[in-house]
Design a protein around this motif. Sequence first.
Motif, PDB file in Angstrom:
ATOM      1  N   ASN A   1     -22.506 -50.094 185.022  1.00 26.51           N
ATOM      2  CA  ASN A   1     -21.357 -50.102 184.119  1.00 26.51           C
ATOM      3  C   ASN A   1     -21.739 -50.380 182.672  1.00 26.51           C
ATOM      4  O   ASN A   1     -20.882 -50.435 181.792  1.00 26.51           O
ATOM      5  CB  ASN A   1     -20.321 -51.124 184.587  1.00 26.51           C
ATOM      6  CG  ASN A   1     -20.788 -52.565 184.421  1.00 26.51           C
ATOM      7  OD1 ASN A   1     -21.965 -52.820 184.187  1.00 26.51           O
ATOM      8  ND2 ASN A   1     -19.868 -53.503 184.546  1.00 26.51           N
ATOM      9  N   GLY A   2     -23.042 -50.563 182.412  1.00 26.35           N
ATOM     10  CA  GLY A   2     -23.530 -50.777 181.060  1.00 26.35           C
ATOM     11  C   GLY A   2     -23.710 -52.224 180.657  1.00 26.35           C
ATOM     12  O   GLY A   2     -24.198 -52.512 179.559  1.00 26.35           O
TER      13      GLY A   2
ATOM     14  N   PRO B   1     -19.106 -46.447 187.087  1.00 26.13           N
ATOM     15  CA  PRO B   1     -18.612 -45.139 186.632  1.00 26.13           C
ATOM     16  C   PRO B   1     -18.976 -44.036 187.619  1.00 26.13           C
ATOM     17  O   PRO B   1     -20.032 -44.061 188.239  1.00 26.13           O
ATOM     18  CB  PRO B   1     -19.327 -44.936 185.291  1.00 26.13           C
ATOM     19  CG  PRO B   1     -19.714 -46.309 184.849  1.00 26.13           C
ATOM     20  CD  PRO B   1     -19.988 -47.080 186.101  1.00 26.13           C
TER      21      PRO B   1
ATOM     22  N   ASP C   1     -21.164 -40.720 185.053  1.00 23.27           N
ATOM     23  CA  ASP C   1     -22.344 -40.851 184.209  1.00 23.27           C
ATOM     24  C   ASP C   1     -23.133 -42.095 184.586  1.00 23.27           C
ATOM     25  O   ASP C   1     -22.785 -42.819 185.518  1.00 23.27           O
ATOM     26  CB  ASP C   1     -21.973 -40.842 182.721  1.00 23.27           C
ATOM     27  CG  ASP C   1     -21.066 -42.005 182.334  1.00 23.27           C
ATOM     28  OD1 ASP C   1     -20.759 -42.848 183.206  1.00 23.27           O
ATOM     29  OD2 ASP C   1     -20.667 -42.080 181.163  1.00 23.27           O
ATOM     30  N   CYS C   2     -24.221 -42.318 183.846  1.00 22.42           N
ATOM     31  CA  CYS C   2     -25.172 -43.378 184.147  1.00 22.42           C
ATOM     32  C   CYS C   2     -25.330 -44.284 182.927  1.00 22.42           C
ATOM     33  O   CYS C   2     -24.995 -43.908 181.802  1.00 22.42           O
ATOM     34  CB  CYS C   2     -26.538 -42.773 184.494  1.00 22.42           C
ATOM     35  SG  CYS C   2     -26.489 -41.386 185.649  1.00 22.42           S
ATOM     36  N   ALA C   3     -25.858 -45.468 183.152  1.00 20.83           N
ATOM     37  CA  ALA C   3     -26.196 -46.371 182.056  1.00 20.83           C
ATOM     38  C   ALA C   3     -27.671 -46.217 181.723  1.00 20.83           C
ATOM     39  O   ALA C   3     -28.515 -46.151 182.622  1.00 20.83           O
ATOM     40  CB  ALA C   3     -25.886 -47.813 182.433  1.00 20.83           C
TER      41      ALA C   3
ATOM     42  N   ARG D   1     -28.112 -49.716 174.620  1.00 17.61           N
ATOM     43  CA  ARG D   1     -27.527 -49.348 175.902  1.00 17.61           C
ATOM     44  C   ARG D   1     -26.595 -48.167 175.660  1.00 17.61           C
ATOM     45  O   ARG D   1     -25.644 -48.254 174.881  1.00 17.61           O
ATOM     46  CB  ARG D   1     -26.785 -50.536 176.523  1.00 17.61           C
ATOM     47  CG  ARG D   1     -27.727 -51.616 177.041  1.00 17.61           C
ATOM     48  CD  ARG D   1     -26.993 -52.829 177.575  1.00 17.61           C
ATOM     49  NE  ARG D   1     -26.367 -53.574 176.510  1.00 17.61           N
ATOM     50  CZ  ARG D   1     -25.059 -53.817 176.437  1.00 17.61           C
ATOM     51  NH1 ARG D   1     -24.247 -53.346 177.372  1.00 17.61           N
ATOM     52  NH2 ARG D   1     -24.558 -54.519 175.446  1.00 17.61           N
TER      53      ARG D   1
ATOM     54  N   ARG E   1     -24.708 -44.287 177.302  1.00 19.82           N
ATOM     55  CA  ARG E   1     -24.239 -43.546 178.469  1.00 19.82           C
ATOM     56  C   ARG E   1     -25.003 -42.239 178.565  1.00 19.82           C
ATOM     57  O   ARG E   1     -25.374 -41.640 177.544  1.00 19.82           O
ATOM     58  CB  ARG E   1     -22.734 -43.254 178.385  1.00 19.82           C
ATOM     59  CG  ARG E   1     -21.844 -44.473 178.264  1.00 19.82           C
ATOM     60  CD  ARG E   1     -22.110 -45.550 179.278  1.00 19.82           C
ATOM     61  NE  ARG E   1     -21.980 -45.108 180.670  1.00 19.82           N
ATOM     62  CZ  ARG E   1     -22.195 -45.894 181.713  1.00 19.82           C
ATOM     63  NH1 ARG E   1     -22.609 -47.137 181.532  1.00 19.82           N
ATOM     64  NH2 ARG E   1     -22.048 -45.439 182.952  1.00 19.82           N
TER      65      ARG E   1
ATOM     66  N   ARG F   1     -25.538 -38.534 181.205  1.00 14.75           N
ATOM     67  CA  ARG F   1     -25.267 -37.732 182.396  1.00 14.75           C
ATOM     68  C   ARG F   1     -26.593 -37.196 182.935  1.00 14.75           C
ATOM     69  O   ARG F   1     -27.460 -36.796 182.161  1.00 14.75           O
ATOM     70  CB  ARG F   1     -24.306 -36.586 182.083  1.00 14.75           C
ATOM     71  CG  ARG F   1     -22.896 -37.071 181.772  1.00 14.75           C
ATOM     72  CD  ARG F   1     -21.883 -35.970 181.872  1.00 14.75           C
ATOM     73  NE  ARG F   1     -20.530 -36.487 181.763  1.00 14.75           N
ATOM     74  CZ  ARG F   1     -19.444 -35.779 182.027  1.00 14.75           C
ATOM     75  NH1 ARG F   1     -19.545 -34.513 182.425  1.00 14.75           N
ATOM     76  NH2 ARG F   1     -18.242 -36.314 181.901  1.00 14.75           N
TER      77      ARG F   1
ATOM     78  N   SER G   1     -27.010 -36.867 176.652  1.00 12.50           N
ATOM     79  CA  SER G   1     -26.615 -38.073 175.930  1.00 12.50           C
ATOM     80  C   SER G   1     -26.491 -37.698 174.465  1.00 12.50           C
ATOM     81  O   SER G   1     -27.487 -37.368 173.814  1.00 12.50           O
ATOM     82  CB  SER G   1     -27.649 -39.193 176.097  1.00 12.50           C
ATOM     83  OG  SER G   1     -27.307 -40.306 175.283  1.00 12.50           O
TER      84      SER G   1
ATOM     85  N   CYS H   1     -27.890 -44.874 187.958  1.00 16.30           N
ATOM     86  CA  CYS H   1     -26.712 -44.085 188.294  1.00 16.30           C
ATOM     87  C   CYS H   1     -26.217 -44.519 189.671  1.00 16.30           C
ATOM     88  O   CYS H   1     -27.002 -44.559 190.619  1.00 16.30           O
ATOM     89  CB  CYS H   1     -27.030 -42.593 188.334  1.00 16.30           C
ATOM     90  SG  CYS H   1     -27.974 -41.965 186.915  1.00 16.30           S
TER      91      CYS H   1
END
Length: 268
Positions: free
Chosen positions: A29-30, A156, A159-161, A169, A171, A173, A186, A256
Motif C-alpha cells: 500500500n506504499g 491495491p 498497481d504495485c509499490a 516511494r 506507484r 504497474r 510509472s 505487488c
Amino acid sequence: MVTTVLLAGLLAQSAAPAAVPTCVLVAPNGDPIGFKLTPWDESGETMGLLATEGSVWPTATLVGDRMAAMPAGDAGRAFAFGGDRGIVVLLGDPEAGRGWQPVALFRRAGGRMSLPLAHGFCQPGPRFTVHRPYDPAADPAAIGDAIAAFDQALWPKDDCALLAQDGRRLRMRYRLRDSGTVEFQSTELWGREPLAATLTHERVQRGRPGRARFVRRTGPSGHELFFVDDTSGVKLITFLELRGTGARDQAGFAICGYRGMTRGPAPR
C-alpha cells in the motif's frame, strides 16, 4: 549457521563497529517500513529490531530468533519475531559490488513463512543507542496484527509499490504481456507510456517461489520472485538498474499483491 556476507561482515566487528545494517522497505500500500538490526546476544542467534523514524513497523523494540527449519536457500538468513503468526525478516544475498542486500518481511505461519508483506534493502547505517529496553511483557502474538500495511484486504488491486534507492516511494504497474515479455509503467520514472522488457523464467526447485529475470536495452533490468499461497500471491521485484528520471544509477524494490487468484493457462 552463517548469515549473508554483508550482515556477517557488519556484525562481526567487535571493536567499536562504525555501522550496523539499516533496512528500508515498502509495503504494497506504499507505507514506509524501516529498522536497524543488531545482535541481542553473543551467539548471533538472537537479533534486536529497532524502528527508524517514520516507520509504521515495528511499533516497539523487538527481539527475535533465527529460524532453524528453513529451505536450503534461506538457511541462516531468516529471523522470527513474535508467535506462530508473527513476522519473519529474511535477508537476501548481497548483490556483488553494490553495497546493499535485499530484505523482505513475511507473515509467519507456524514453522514456515507465508506471503511477503514488504520489500526493500539493507545497507550500513549509523550506530545507535538503545534508550528504551525491550518489554518482555509485550504480547508476541500481537506483533504486526494491527498494521494496515500488512492487511491484504487493503492492498491495491491494480498497481504495485516501488521504493527507489534514494528513498522515494512511487506507484508502478507491472504486467505480463506474454510469457516472454513484461511491461513497466510509472509516470514519475519512465513517462506516460509503458516500457517493455524481455522476461526469462528460471528453473527452480519444487516448492520454491517462481523466479524470472528481465532486461531492456538502455532500460530497467533486474529479477522477480513470485510467491503463491492458495488464492493470494505476491511478487517481489528487484531492479538492479531503474534507469528512470532521477534514478539512472539506482536500484529499486517493488512489491505487488494479488488477491482472488485463479489457476489458468500461462500467457503465450
